[in-house]
Write an enzyme that holds these catalytic residues in place. Structure first.
Site, PDB file in Angstrom:
ATOM      1  N   PRO A  85      45.042  60.633  20.027  1.00 46.48           N
ATOM      2  CG  PRO A  85      47.146  60.557  21.014  1.00 46.48           C
ATOM      3  CD  PRO A  85      46.005  61.472  20.714  1.00 46.48           C
ATOM      4  CG  HIS A  86      41.795  56.527  19.055  1.00 48.03           C
ATOM      5  ND1 HIS A  86      41.875  57.713  18.371  1.00 48.03           N
ATOM      6  CD2 HIS A  86      41.164  55.663  18.226  1.00 48.03           C
ATOM      7  CE1 HIS A  86      41.296  57.587  17.196  1.00 48.03           C
ATOM      8  NE2 HIS A  86      40.873  56.350  17.073  1.00 48.03           N
ATOM      9  N   GLY A  87      43.744  53.663  20.518  1.00 50.58           N
ATOM     10  CA  GLY A  87      43.918  52.318  20.006  1.00 50.58           C
ATOM     11  C   GLY A  87      43.212  51.321  20.895  1.00 50.58           C
TER      12      GLY A  87
END
Length: 156
Positions: free
Chosen positions: A66-68
């Site tokens: 997960p990333h952002g």
């Protein structure tokens, strides 16, 4: 930038029990609370969940990344989890996830963000390294495993 320098024992969830993807993502963001202020924490949470709506970050091989990217932060932050039991994650290979590496970075740092995601992917692509991580029972053991693997793979 070394991946192991982004994590520390307070941002590693070892032998972690969780019921579902949403709870996992919330907890992985929550462990960053010592690193950022409350507004930044919520901005990180929003970015991670928005990215997940676009497409699952379950990349296969029982791994999620997960990333952002977030306007309100000025450096990269990360957390890592090894789950006690795998959870459904809507991964590209339709397999459950038992490890997740969360990475968030400043909105303007596209090159570094992509470089770090690539480095995480290359490290985690090693079957033997994933097996080593799955045998770790403490945050210290996981941190040490990342340090050793990264030095072996990339040098200092």
């Amino acid at each position: 930038m070394n991946i192991y320098s982004l994590i520390n024992t307070s941002t590693i969830l070892a032998d972690f029990e969780i019921d579902n993807k949403e709870e996992l993502l919330h907890k992985m963001v929550d462990v960053l609370k010592e690193e950022v202020n409350d507004k930044q924490l919520e901005d990180i949470r929003d970015a991670v969940f928005e990215r997940e709506k676009i497409m699952s970050t379950g990349v296969g091989k029982s791994l999620a990344i997960p990333h952002g990217k977030v306007e309100s932060i000025e450096k990269n932050y990360a957390s890592f989890a090894v789950l006690k039991e795998p959870i459904e994650y809507d991964s590209i290979d339709d397999q459950p996830v038992n490890m997740a590496f969360l990475l968030v970075g400043p909105a303007g740092e596209n090159r570094l963000h992509i470089k770090l995601l690539s480095r995480i992917s290359r490290l985690m692509n090693s079957t033997s390294f994933r097996e080593t991580l799955s045998e770790c029972k403490t945050a210290d053991e996981i941190y040490d495993a990342f340090h050793k693997e990264e030095v072996k793979y990339f040098g200092n």
